[in-house]
Scaffold this motif. Structure first.
Motif, short mmCIF file in Angstrom:
data_model
loop_
_atom_site.label_atom_id
_atom_site.label_comp_id
_atom_site.label_asym_id
_atom_site.label_seq_id
_atom_site.Cartn_x
_atom_site.Cartn_y
_atom_site.Cartn_z
N GLN A 199 6.88 5.62 1.75
CA GLN A 199 6.18 4.41 1.32
C GLN A 199 5.41 3.86 2.53
N LYS A 201 2.76 1.29 4.47
CA LYS A 201 2.18 -0.05 4.50
C LYS A 201 1.22 -0.13 5.69
N ALA A 206 -3.79 -4.36 0.98
CA ALA A 206 -2.89 -4.86 -0.06
C ALA A 206 -1.97 -3.78 -0.60
N GLN A 207 -2.50 -2.56 -0.81
CA GLN A 207 -1.68 -1.52 -1.42
C GLN A 207 -2.12 -0.15 -0.94
N THR A 208 -1.16 0.69 -0.59
CA THR A 208 -1.42 2.06 -0.17
C THR A 208 -0.52 2.98 -0.98
N PRO A 209 -1.04 4.08 -1.51
CA PRO A 209 -0.19 4.97 -2.33
C PRO A 209 0.91 5.61 -1.50
N ASP A 210 2.02 5.93 -2.17
CA ASP A 210 3.09 6.66 -1.50
C ASP A 210 2.63 8.08 -1.17
N ASN A 226 0.48 8.45 -7.28
CA ASN A 226 -0.31 7.37 -7.91
C ASN A 226 -1.52 6.97 -7.06
N TRP A 277 0.13 0.88 11.07
CA TRP A 277 0.74 1.31 9.82
C TRP A 277 2.19 1.71 10.07
#
Length: 286
Positions: A199, A201, A206-210, A226, A277
């Motif tokens: 996961q 970050k 705001a959002q990063t795919p796994d 995803n 990150w």
């Protein structure tokens, strides 16, 4: 007829004896890794140089024979280390030599089965063992050594665990042993274990795919979970260093960082902006 039967019986007995002798020899090679063959000093020096052995290193030589590799590392480079050898006479010889050279505080030798030795302390492992033993030791070495540890082997390799580097050079005195007046040295750097789902970050995002990584020794590949319209490429693991690229269409974001067990952290270039990150392993790869 009786003479023929007796001759056949003796022939059968000879075949049984020969088969038993051959089988015993095979089992002995499997147990010891092969007969003791001294490593020429020029090869020892090249192995230690190729493995970049320094004073801070702890060298373990598996199948250490007369101890020349660990003795040289301790005497010339002031490294510490130990040799693992199944022959008690060779172990005594090596320990006596360490005392004679005044380096017994840094170089020691022990009678032990290499498969039972704890390798976790080593930063460098050296080997001069036959191919069958190399393959049997491969997973033990891969799993027990810390990321960034180096493995240096003389003449033989780990099969499909391809070496990171290799050199071949002339060694005339080896011709009478192997029929070839040369030696090949292989080098591996133990990679961090990265297989699993991570996961990610990124600061300011705001959002990063796994990310899901698979790994076969030194080779790692990845896919995104995803990650619509996104992809991953150029996964590279060298020691505890990792790098990979995540693509959003034609835009590439290059990640580089360090692996520490079940976490990663580093920097990524986002359209000219450097951002921190981090990643946490959500599950191991099955």
């Amino acid at each position: 007829m009786g003479e023929l039967m007796r001759a056949g019986h003796w022939l059968w007995m000879v075949c049984v004896l020969l088969y038993g002798t051959a089988l015993a020899q095979v089992k002995e090679i499997e147990r010891t890794g092969g007969p003791y063959v001294p490593t020429p000093q020029v090869v020892v020096d090249q192995m230690l140089a190729f493995g970049n052995v320094r004073e801070s290193d702890y060298v373990m030589d598996l199948g250490s024979g007369d101890g020349v590799i660990v003795l040289t590392a301790a005497r010339q480079l002031r490294a510490s280390g130990m040799g693992i050898e199944i022959d008690p006479q060779l172990v005594q010889l090596a320990n006596n030599e360490a005392k004679k050279q005044g380096i017994a505080d840094r170089a020691s030798f022990h009678v032990q089965d290499v498969f039972k030795a704890d390798l976790s302390r080593a930063s460098v492992v050296t080997l001069y063992l036959l191919p069958g033993m190399m393959l049997k030791l491969r997973d033990k070495i891969y799993n027990e050594l810390k990321p960034g540890s180096r493995v240096v082997s003389h003449d033989y390799h780990f099969g499909d665990w391809t070496a990171d580097d290799r050199i071949t050079f002339d060694v005339p005195e080896k011709e009478k042993i192997h029929g070839l007046p040369s030696a090949t040295i292989y080098l591996w750097t133990i990679p961090a274990k990265v297989g699993g789902v991570w996961q990610i970050k990124v600061d300011g995002v705001a959002q990063t795919p796994d990310m899901e990584l698979t790994q076969n020794y030194h080779v790692a590949n990845g896919s995104l979970v995803n990650g619509r319209g996104q992809g991953i490429s150029d996964v590279s693991v060298k020691g505890d260093n990792i790098s990979f690229s995540i693509w959003n269409g034609s835009v590439r974001h290059h990640y580089r960082g360090k692996v520490q067990g079940n976490t990663m952290n580093g920097m990524v270039n986002l359209n000219g902006r450097e951002a921190k990150w981090q990643a946490v392993k959500a599950s191991p790869f099955r």
